[in-house]
Every structure is written in structure tokens, then in C-alpha cells.
Design an enzyme around this catalytic site. Structure first.
Site, mmCIF file in Angstrom:
data_model
loop_
_atom_site.group_PDB
_atom_site.id
_atom_site.type_symbol
_atom_site.label_atom_id
_atom_site.label_comp_id
_atom_site.label_asym_id
_atom_site.label_seq_id
_atom_site.Cartn_x
_atom_site.Cartn_y
_atom_site.Cartn_z
ATOM 1 N N ASN A 169 0.878 -1.174 0.000
ATOM 2 C CA ASN A 169 0.000 0.000 0.000
ATOM 3 C C ASN A 169 0.916 1.225 0.000
ATOM 4 O O ASN A 169 1.498 1.556 1.033
ATOM 5 C CB ASN A 169 -0.892 -0.039 1.254
ATOM 6 C CG ASN A 169 -1.731 1.219 1.398
ATOM 7 O OD1 ASN A 169 -1.771 2.062 0.491
ATOM 8 N ND2 ASN A 169 -2.399 1.360 2.532
ATOM 9 N N LYS A 208 0.159 4.231 -0.260
ATOM 10 C CA LYS A 208 -0.475 5.412 0.357
ATOM 11 C C LYS A 208 -0.258 6.652 -0.526
ATOM 12 O O LYS A 208 -0.242 6.523 -1.742
ATOM 13 C CB LYS A 208 0.026 5.596 1.797
ATOM 14 C CG LYS A 208 -0.135 4.302 2.615
ATOM 15 C CD LYS A 208 0.050 4.490 4.098
ATOM 16 C CE LYS A 208 -0.139 3.146 4.816
ATOM 17 N NZ LYS A 208 -0.054 3.239 6.267
ATOM 18 N N HIS A 218 -9.464 1.235 5.039
ATOM 19 C CA HIS A 218 -8.179 1.392 5.730
ATOM 20 C C HIS A 218 -8.370 2.321 6.930
ATOM 21 O O HIS A 218 -9.174 3.251 6.880
ATOM 22 C CB HIS A 218 -7.137 1.974 4.761
ATOM 23 C CG HIS A 218 -5.750 1.908 5.325
ATOM 24 N ND1 HIS A 218 -5.282 2.837 6.231
ATOM 25 C CD2 HIS A 218 -4.749 1.014 5.139
ATOM 26 C CE1 HIS A 218 -4.043 2.498 6.570
ATOM 27 N NE2 HIS A 218 -3.701 1.402 5.927
ATOM 28 N N GLU A 242 -6.739 4.703 7.989
ATOM 29 C CA GLU A 242 -6.531 6.141 7.701
ATOM 30 C C GLU A 242 -7.790 6.738 7.073
ATOM 31 O O GLU A 242 -8.113 7.902 7.297
ATOM 32 C CB GLU A 242 -5.295 6.306 6.804
ATOM 33 C CG GLU A 242 -4.020 6.056 7.605
ATOM 34 C CD GLU A 242 -2.872 5.433 6.824
ATOM 35 O OE1 GLU A 242 -2.886 5.482 5.585
ATOM 36 O OE2 GLU A 242 -1.952 4.894 7.480
ATOM 37 N N GLU A 270 -5.028 -4.780 10.758
ATOM 38 C CA GLU A 270 -3.998 -3.754 10.949
ATOM 39 C C GLU A 270 -4.254 -3.018 12.264
ATOM 40 O O GLU A 270 -5.062 -2.080 12.304
ATOM 41 C CB GLU A 270 -4.042 -2.741 9.799
ATOM 42 C CG GLU A 270 -3.802 -3.333 8.427
ATOM 43 C CD GLU A 270 -3.255 -2.294 7.449
ATOM 44 O OE1 GLU A 270 -2.195 -2.563 6.870
ATOM 45 O OE2 GLU A 270 -3.872 -1.227 7.289
ATOM 46 N N GLY A 280 2.906 2.450 10.879
ATOM 47 C CA GLY A 280 3.854 3.545 10.712
ATOM 48 C C GLY A 280 4.575 3.949 11.985
ATOM 49 O O GLY A 280 5.227 4.980 12.044
ATOM 50 N N SER A 306 3.805 -1.937 10.441
ATOM 51 C CA SER A 306 5.261 -2.002 10.611
ATOM 52 C C SER A 306 5.851 -3.373 10.271
ATOM 53 O O SER A 306 6.808 -3.831 10.894
ATOM 54 C CB SER A 306 5.667 -1.591 12.037
ATOM 55 O OG SER A 306 5.276 -0.252 12.285
HETATM 56 P P1 13P Z 1 3.239 0.496 7.737
HETATM 57 O O1 13P Z 1 3.755 -0.761 7.114
HETATM 58 O O2 13P Z 1 3.927 1.736 7.246
HETATM 59 O O3 13P Z 1 3.153 0.416 9.229
HETATM 60 O O4 13P Z 1 1.706 0.656 7.213
HETATM 61 C C1 13P Z 1 0.857 -0.418 7.304
HETATM 62 C C2 13P Z 1 -0.370 -0.080 6.557
HETATM 63 O O5 13P Z 1 -1.148 0.778 6.958
HETATM 64 C C3 13P Z 1 -0.629 -0.787 5.288
HETATM 65 O O6 13P Z 1 -1.906 -0.540 4.822
#
Ligand code: 13P
Length: 251
Positions: free
Chosen positions: A9, A11, A95, A97, A167, A173, A213
Site C-alpha cells: 500500500n 499510500k 483502511h 486512515e 492492521e 507507521g 510495521s
Molecule cells: P506500515 O507498514 O507503514 O506500518 O503501514 C501499514 C499499513 O497501513 C498498510 O496498509
């Protein structure tokens, strides 16, 4: 036997030029990869170019969102028709976010999941608790509500085209990964809810990815857990070498 699925992803990262460089790097090692299903989810602006670059490879294309509507006056939205025209196969939906910053609720995620399935796109449906939920002992309650809400009215047959991504928000992150035991426990729990919703057979066939992560250093241990069937990778998917190493950990 569930085939592992590792998705990147990206982003809100990568210009078209940067996306090309990344995908060319991935193709060196992953163009013919059959052992693990590999998916990349660039931003909308890079989908067309990345799609062209992925022609005749085993790497599949995903988008990071999709409208619940077919077409019309929905400023800023992207439809299933537009995605399918670019040979998109997977759509990340719900997601954290999007849930957190754009107030997407289970109701809307569910509408999108239904639309995606109706149009033969495969949803990657994200669920996960926040730190305060975990600390209050509410992880299972929160995850169950998201799973039941986001996947309401999906039939056992439709589940064959669904991927769930667990997640934990506190691990995204932050560099804090759930331990393999913590992740396995929630994955097993999610599978049990699906079994209750649509039966054991559909639950046993469902692929559940871990995200938060995940990187080359912890991928092997996470991916060796019985109910962890892949990864949804953020930061570590932005660099070809580190993403390739995660895919290799899943082989
Ligand atoms: P990270 O791998 O940067 O922690 O993000 C995970 C994520 O949100 C994938 O959709």
C-alpha cells in the site's frame, strides 16, 4: 492451503516517475513470482502507468479506495469501471486512515465491499483496534464490530474473493509491530467470527493479512503463524529491495 498474499500500500507516495522506478525494481525479482500472490497499490495518479508496466507479469494491481457508486456527480471519487479499465484486481477498503481522517464508517465500507464484489473486484477489507481499545481490553469487541459491519450480507461464495487485513492502528507507521502471538490471536479470532457468519469452509479459505510495521526482519515470523496469510505493507513497500525481501519471507 491458502496462498499467501503480500500487498504494498503505497499510500500518498510516489509520483508517476517514482512509481515507474519502483515497479521496474520490483519486476527484476517478482515478475514471475508464483509462490506468493504479489499486489501493488499505487496512488490513483500512477495506476495507468504502473498497469502498463505490469503487463505480462504475475504482479497484480490494486487501488487504495473505490467509490460505492457507479458513476455521476461524485466529485473527487473513482468508480469500479475506471479501475477495471486499468486492469485493477484488488481494492483496499476501510483502511484505518480512511476511517480516521475521512470518517468512513462500517456502513460505507460495507457498501463499497458489496459494490466491488458485484463488479468482480476483490476487496482487501481493513480492520484493527486503536491503542486505547487495546489498553482498555476492547480489541476483540472493536474488531468484531468492524468485521461484522464491514462484511455484512456477504455470502460464503463471495468470501472466496475477499481478503481481510488486520492492521492494529497502533502498529501502523510506528515501528511497533504486534508480536506474532498478538497478531495470531486476533487473526484466529477474526476467522472464528467469519465462521460464525458464513460457515467454517468459507472461513478456512479466507486469507487474512497482517499490516503494521511489517518489514523484512519480522515478516518470516509473522507469516509462519497458522492464521496469518500475508501482509499489507506500507512504509517497507516504498523500497523495492525491502518489499522483495518481505515477499521472499512468505515463500
Ligand atoms: P506500515 O507498514 O507503514 O506500518 O503501514 C501499514 C499499513 O497501513 C498498510 O496498509
Amino acid at each position: 492451503m491458502r496462498k499467501k498474499i503480500i500487498a504494498g500500500n503505497w499510500k500518498m507516495n510516489k509520483t508517476v516517475a517514482e512509481a515507474v522506478a519502483l515497479v521496474e525494481g520490483l519486476k527484476i525479482d517478482l515478475a514471475d513470482c508464483m509462490d506468493v500472490e504479489v499486489v501493488v497499490c499505487p496512488p490513483f495518479t500512477a495506476l495507468k502507468t504502473v498497469s502498463d508496466k505490469l503487463e505480462n507479469t504475475q504482479i497484480k494491481l490494486g487501488s487504495q479506495n473505490m467509490s460505492s457508486e457507479d458513476d455521476g456527480a461524485y466529485t473527487g471519487e473513482i468508480s469500479h469501471t475506471m479501475l477495471k479499465e486499468l486492469f485493477v484486481k484488488y481494492v483496499i477498503l476501510g483502511h484505518s486512515e480512511r476511517r480516521e481522517y475521512y470518517k468512513e464508517t462500517d456502513f460505507w465500507v460495507n457498501k463499497k465491499v458489496k459494490k466491488a464484489l458485484e463488479k468482480n473486484l476483490r476487496p482487501i477489507v481493513c480492520v484493527g483496534e486503536k491503542l486505547e481499545d487495546r489498553e482498555a481490553g476492547n480489541t476483540e469487541k472493536v474488531v468484531e464490530e468492524q468485521v461484522r459491519g464491514s462484511l455484512a450480507d456477504i455470502t460464503a461464495a463471495q468470501f472466496e474473493n475477499v481478503v481481510v487485513a488486520y492492521e492494529p492502528v497502533w502498529a501502523i507507521g510506528t515501528g511497533k509491530t504486534a508480536t506474532s502471538e498478538q497478531a495470531q490471536e486476533v487473526h484466529k479470532f477474526i476467522r472464528s467470527i467469519i465462521a460464525d457468519m458464513v460457515g467454517q469452509k468459507a472461513a478456512d479459505g479466507l486469507r487474512i493479512q497482517y499490516g503494521g510495521s511489517m518489514k523484512a526482519a519480522n515478516a518470516k515470523e509473522l507469516l509462519s503463524q497458522p492464521d496469518i496469510d500475508g501482509g499489507l505493507i506500507g512504509g517497507a513497500a516504498l523500497d523495492a529491495r525491502s518489499f522483495i525481501d518481505i515477499v521472499k519471507a512468505g515463500m
